[in-house]
Design an enzyme around this catalytic site. Sequence first.
Site, short mmCIF file in Angstrom:
data_model
loop_
_atom_site.label_atom_id
_atom_site.label_comp_id
_atom_site.label_asym_id
_atom_site.label_seq_id
_atom_site.Cartn_x
_atom_site.Cartn_y
_atom_site.Cartn_z
N SER A 18 58.47 80.72 66.01
CA SER A 18 57.97 80.29 67.32
C SER A 18 58.13 78.80 67.57
O SER A 18 58.34 78.37 68.70
CB SER A 18 56.49 80.65 67.46
OG SER A 18 56.32 82.04 67.35
N THR A 19 58.00 77.99 66.53
CA THR A 19 58.01 76.53 66.72
C THR A 19 58.90 75.86 65.69
O THR A 19 59.23 76.44 64.65
CB THR A 19 56.59 75.95 66.57
OG1 THR A 19 56.17 76.11 65.21
CG2 THR A 19 55.60 76.61 67.51
#
Length: 191
Positions: A18-19
């Site tokens: 996600s990041t």
Amino acid sequence: MSLKKKPLKRLIGYARVSTQQQDLSRQLKALKRAGCARIFSDTASGKSMAGRPQLASALEELDTGDELVIAEWDRATRSMWDGLQIIKEVIDAGAAIKVLDRTYIDLTTPMGRGFMAMISAMAEDERLRIIKRTHEGRQIARANGVKMGRKPKLTPYQIKEARQRLAKGERTRAVANAFNVSVSTISRLAL
């Protein structure tokens, strides 16, 4: 009698985090161990398939007999509908799906695809619970006086000073340059 060589199936891998702070290495190692010669990876939200160009590329790459190898199903999607869309696109390409963290699922059968749809719904439910917990946490933090968002570019004193300079007729760009901020930061002060 001529023997036609059966085309080798290609294993096309997909991984996602996600990041930027999260690490893809565990998923990439698993995909390489599974024999994937070509691996696609995204750093993007699992909320939807939108904004994940590498997933789209992996799906476009599939051909008849190929296998899309996904390191972890909940990294591929957190939405039941997107999960079904991925399954549909793979099947439409004449390919199959192998999910490394769900080895008991055979997505070449209707029952396996149905089970994967259920797992996708569970992943979507988990995503909604994460959103709810995050929202509740923000509300509690605000109630306790925690300020959210970015740190202001200007101190209260600088804001007062900039407004005074604008009121005296100084140009917005000159004030912005004086405080080393963007013109839009100063423009918002004039409101």
